[in-house]
Write an enzyme that holds these catalytic residues in place. Structure first.
Site, PDB file in Angstrom:
ATOM      1  N   LYS A  54      -2.394  -8.522  -0.746  1.00 36.44           N
ATOM      2  CA  LYS A  54      -1.497  -8.796  -1.876  1.00 36.44           C
ATOM      3  C   LYS A  54      -1.539 -10.285  -2.225  1.00 36.44           C
ATOM      4  CE  LYS A  54       1.401  -4.862  -0.801  1.00 36.44           C
ATOM      5  NZ  LYS A  54       2.544  -4.265  -0.121  1.00 36.44           N
ATOM      6  N   GLN A  98       7.773  -6.044   2.854  1.00 37.41           N
ATOM      7  CA  GLN A  98       6.788  -5.070   3.342  1.00 37.41           C
ATOM      8  C   GLN A  98       7.444  -4.089   4.312  1.00 37.41           C
ATOM      9  OE1 GLN A  98       3.654  -4.846   2.189  1.00 37.41           O
ATOM     10  NE2 GLN A  98       3.190  -3.114   3.506  1.00 37.41           N
ATOM     11  N   ASP A 121       8.617  -3.457  -6.435  1.00 35.68           N
ATOM     12  CA  ASP A 121       8.272  -2.207  -5.737  1.00 35.68           C
ATOM     13  C   ASP A 121       8.942  -1.004  -6.413  1.00 35.68           C
ATOM     14  OD1 ASP A 121       6.550  -2.190  -3.519  1.00 35.68           O
ATOM     15  OD2 ASP A 121       8.029  -3.181  -2.237  1.00 35.68           O
TER      16      ASP A 121
HETATM   17  N1  GUN Z   1       4.477  -0.126   2.933  1.00 37.03           N
HETATM   18  C1  GUN Z   1       3.582   0.833   2.572  1.00 37.03           C
HETATM   19  N2  GUN Z   1       3.496   0.915   1.221  1.00 37.03           N
HETATM   20  C2  GUN Z   1       4.359  -0.008   0.730  1.00 37.03           C
HETATM   21  C3  GUN Z   1       4.697  -0.402  -0.596  1.00 37.03           C
HETATM   22  O1  GUN Z   1       4.226   0.135  -1.603  1.00 37.03           O
HETATM   23  N3  GUN Z   1       5.627  -1.402  -0.689  1.00 37.03           N
HETATM   24  C4  GUN Z   1       6.186  -1.984   0.399  1.00 37.03           C
HETATM   25  N4  GUN Z   1       7.087  -2.941   0.204  1.00 37.03           N
HETATM   26  N5  GUN Z   1       5.885  -1.640   1.643  1.00 37.03           N
HETATM   27  C5  GUN Z   1       4.966  -0.663   1.807  1.00 37.03           C
END
Ligand code: GUN
Length: 307
Positions: A54, A98, A121
């Site tokens: 990311k 995350q 998100d």
């Molecule tokens: N963990 C696995 N997929 C995601 C996601 O799309 N966003 C976040 N914040 N954590 C994750």
């Protein structure tokens, strides 16, 4: 028949180039650089990889990436204090925590504390509600990526029976909400299956489009798929598989596989996403798009309608 491969990696590159151009235009017009704050708590190896991806993708698209790596002993209160600070910082447009968080941190309380206008998100209850009512502020990254994959490969969803395997808050449930909406790129008949679904193969075999997000390596086999169906694999499972070494001796190799048994299912499906290189790169791409949209919404300087 061998299925067409839906190349998420290539598509992600294309969309990221489009986003990069849009970012450059926005920065030139407003002087504002879209900024995403990413918070990683603990040392989960998979999360470390995702977060690094990311960060790199943000920088490549011309956006600011603010990384916060916190120890696994971090308390809910300490994390809430950091989020409060980022909520109040007008130079930050997106905040992502995350998941999964270490045991002991109240995940719901943390996600609820993120300013909904920076919730790239789309996990905050306010944003989930807006999605449910068909007037989203942000679309959740993985379902949004899958929808874009279908759109750009010209796979029709209107009137199709889409079966989703998995009812998570991150993929299964929001995916169903997006595809069942009245409107463009949706209008599907949607069924969600889960661990308590009776006679699962009889339902998955009804799918024109089968979306699998259950976190079980190679769970979906050819007998569960209708001839000619489109199969989207959201799984990312690290497993050890038997192979042969350079001396033709049996050995175990580490491999990343999806929730779909790719080799058997590709023989019955008309199109299929690979793992890796399918849905994964699109999730990060949609995060960039949400961050750019958030920066535009916060700037108030750009006349911008969301979707
Ligand atoms: N963990 C696995 N997929 C995601 C996601 O799309 N966003 C976040 N914040 N954590 C994750």
């Amino acid at each position: 028949m061998s299925a067409k491969i839906l190349d998420g990696k290539q598509l992600a590159e294309t969309i990221r180039t489009e986003i990069g151009n849009e970012v450059a235009e926005f920065v030139a017009k407003t002087g504002i650089k879209p900024a995403l704050a990413v918070i990683l708590v603990g040392e989960n190896p998979a999360s470390q990889v995702y977060v690094r991806n990311k960060e790199a993708a943000c920088c490549k698209a011309g956006m600011e990436s603010l990384m916060f790596r916190l120890p696994s002993e971090t308390s809910t209160n300490d994390l809430l204090a950091l989020i409060d600070k980022l909520n109040a910082d007008s130079s930050v447009h997106g905040i992502l925590v995350q998941l999964p968080l270490p045991k002991g941190i109240d995940e719901k309380q943390i996600l609820d504390s993120i300013d909904p206008s920076k919730d790239v998100d789309a996990f905050h209850p306010e944003n989930v509600g807006l999605i449910s009512q068909g007037r989203p502020r942000f679309l959740p990254c993985t379902p949004y990526g899958i929808q874009q994959l279908l759109v750009r490969y010209q796979i029709e969803t209107a009137g199709k029976h889409i079966v989703i395997l998995g009812r998570s808050d991150i993929v299964g449930k929001p995916m169903a909400l997006l595809l069942v909406q009245k409107g463009k790129d949706a209008n599907a008949t949607v069924t969600i299956c889960h661990s308590r679904t009776a006679d699962l193969p009889s339902i998955t075999r009804l799918a024109d489009i089968l979306i699998v997000a259950i976190g079980q390596a190679e769970f979906v086999t050819a007998d569960m798929v209708k001839e000619g169906a489109v199969v989207i694999d959201v799984g990312m499972n690290r497993i050890e598989k038997e192979s042969l070494d350079e001396h033709n001796q049996p050995c175990l190799v580490k491999k990343l596989v999806g929730d779909v048994d790719f080799n058997s299912v590709k023989e019955v499906a008309s199109a299929i996403t690979p793992v890796p290189g399918g849905v994964g790169p699109l999730t990060v791409t949609m995060l960039l798009l949400n961050t750019l949209r958030s920066a535009k919404q916060h700037s108030g300087k750009v006349n911008y309608s969301v979707f």
